[in-house]
Design an enzyme around this catalytic site. Structure first.
Site, PDB file in Angstrom:
ATOM      1  N   SER A  18      56.379 -43.579 -18.943  1.00 26.09           N
ATOM      2  CA  SER A  18      55.592 -43.274 -20.130  1.00 26.09           C
ATOM      3  C   SER A  18      54.512 -42.271 -19.773  1.00 26.09           C
ATOM      4  CB  SER A  18      54.952 -44.542 -20.709  1.00 26.09           C
ATOM      5  OG  SER A  18      54.056 -45.123 -19.783  1.00 26.09           O
ATOM      6  N   GLY A  19      54.074 -41.545 -20.785  1.00 23.35           N
ATOM      7  CA  GLY A  19      53.014 -40.567 -20.616  1.00 23.35           C
ATOM      8  C   GLY A  19      51.990 -40.723 -21.712  1.00 23.35           C
ATOM      9  N   THR A  21      51.766 -39.189 -24.560  1.00 27.54           N
ATOM     10  CA  THR A  21      52.236 -39.106 -25.944  1.00 27.54           C
ATOM     11  C   THR A  21      53.636 -39.654 -26.151  1.00 27.54           C
ATOM     12  OG1 THR A  21      53.090 -36.864 -25.579  1.00 27.54           O
ATOM     13  CG2 THR A  21      50.817 -37.064 -26.365  1.00 27.54           C
ATOM     14  N   THR A  23      57.187 -42.206 -24.546  1.00 32.21           N
ATOM     15  CA  THR A  23      57.762 -43.173 -23.619  1.00 32.21           C
ATOM     16  C   THR A  23      59.245 -42.869 -23.469  1.00 32.21           C
ATOM     17  OG1 THR A  23      56.193 -44.884 -24.298  1.00 32.21           O
ATOM     18  CG2 THR A  23      58.165 -45.621 -23.145  1.00 32.21           C
ATOM     19  N   VAL A  24      59.752 -42.966 -22.251  1.00 35.04           N
ATOM     20  CA  VAL A  24      61.158 -42.699 -21.980  1.00 35.04           C
ATOM     21  C   VAL A  24      61.857 -44.016 -21.656  1.00 35.04           C
ATOM     22  CG1 VAL A  24      62.810 -41.469 -20.532  1.00 35.04           C
ATOM     23  CG2 VAL A  24      60.639 -40.389 -21.130  1.00 35.04           C
ATOM     24  N   LYS A  39      63.734 -40.471 -25.284  1.00 34.33           N
ATOM     25  CA  LYS A  39      62.287 -40.253 -25.337  1.00 34.33           C
ATOM     26  C   LYS A  39      61.799 -40.532 -26.747  1.00 34.33           C
ATOM     27  CE  LYS A  39      60.085 -37.443 -22.900  1.00 34.33           C
ATOM     28  NZ  LYS A  39      59.531 -36.284 -22.159  1.00 34.33           N
ATOM     29  N   ASP A 135      54.249 -28.259 -18.633  1.00 31.27           N
ATOM     30  CA  ASP A 135      53.929 -29.364 -17.724  1.00 31.27           C
ATOM     31  C   ASP A 135      54.852 -29.332 -16.505  1.00 31.27           C
ATOM     32  OD1 ASP A 135      52.414 -31.530 -16.879  1.00 31.27           O
ATOM     33  OD2 ASP A 135      53.676 -33.008 -17.892  1.00 31.27           O
TER      34      ASP A 135
END
Length: 313
Positions: A18-19, A21, A23-24, A39, A135
């Site tokens: 997850s980041g 913004t 979630t994978v 995602k 990124d």
């Protein structure tokens, strides 16, 4: 971690990351019997913000869906469900360069040149189609089982407008993000070039470009030039110093104009490095899709050795 979503046709297996913004999740696409990465991006509660994010999500998902490149994790399709948008993507079972670095496994210089050639090729493909990754970092470069690299996680990618620039809210990873990402300035492909240069510097030296807290790193990015690789590791040849200096210039106008220019500079540095130790010439040519040259096919030892090393990771 976000709750497990329900998506028609996908049997969800579990969360894989997850980041800020998104979630994978790991899933199984039932109709074609394949594992996929899913995602998900939650919609804001505010109706105006939600409508704006949905428009941007659709536009960017459609743009990313047009990317078809061996060194980019592919997107199969996207959709929207109750409360979130999602993209069903290629699942790459491999190791990220971040995990390689964290495990203390140092890549040979030839392998770094190979990987960076593949990454710049992938970025060039995206840039030609108006997509800025925004990124690029070791954690978003994954080594497939065959040793090739794949650029993943276009989750905060941005689609350029007719002026080939885009302004975005502050996002990215401080250790590798370009200074303009913290100044809310317009971004373009040179933003990715900076991050790719920072990634290459880390791979070359085993040291991050800047250290400290997130705030300290951002301050140093805005006020200091990146250190030359040969200063961080005196055992490195100096030929990559000007390459990293140009890729990571604070002022975007002083960077390489395109990733093709960056790839050519990497090739030139590798040629100088290899020629200095072997008058027979270079083995790799990242600007030519990182395939062995005719000369190297007559001298395939280093190429085979490098492939075996990557496959063993």
């Amino acid at each position: 971690m976000a709750r497990m979503p329900e998506i028609e046709g996908i049997r969800m297996i579990g969360a894989s990351g997850s980041g800020a913004t998104a979630t994978v999740f790991r899933g199984h696409q039932i109709a074609v019997d394949r594992l996929v990465a899913v995602k998900t991006v939650p919609w804001p509660l505010d109706s105006v913000e939600r409508a704006a994010m949905q428009r941007r999500f659709r536009r960017e998902a459609e743009a990313l869906g047009r990317l078809a490149h061996r060194h980019i994790a592919g997107i199969y399709y996207y959709g929207e469900a109750d409360g979130f948008g999602y993209c069903v993507q290629e699942l790459i079972d491999g190791r990220s360069l971040r995990s390689v670095l964290e495990a203390g496994e140092r890549l040979p210089l030839a392998a770094i040149v190979l990987i960076m050639g593949q990454v710049t090729s992938a970025l060039g493909h995206a840039h030609q189609r108006g997509v800025i990754h925004s990124d690029v970092k070791p954690g978003n470069i994954v080594l497939r089982p065959d040793g090739s690299a794949a650029l993943v996680d276009f989750g905060i990618a941005r689609v350029t407008d007719s002026n080939a620039t885009v302004t975005q809210m502050v996002q990215g990873t401080p250790l590798y993000s370009a200074p303009e990402q913290w100044n809310a300035m317009a971004l373009d492909e040179r933003t990715d070039i900076y991050a790719a240069g920072a990634t290459m510097l880390h791979l070359l030296t085993w040291q991050r470009p800047f250290t400290g807290t997130a705030e300290q790193v951002i301050h140093r990015q805005l006020t200091e030039e990146a250190p030359p690789p040969s200063r961080l590791d005196p055992g490195l040849p100096p030929y990559f110093d000007p390459v990293i200096r140009a890729a990571m210039a604070k002022d975007p106008t002083r960077r390489y104009a395109t990733v093709a220019d960056f790839a050519t500079a990497i090739e030139r540095a590798w040629t100088l490095c290899h020629s200095a130790s072997d008058p027979a010439g270079p083995v790799l040519s990242p600007a030519r899709r990182v395939l062995p040259s005719r000369r190297s096919r007559r001298r395939p030892g280093l190429w085979r050795k490098m492939r075996r090393f990557l496959n063993a990771l």
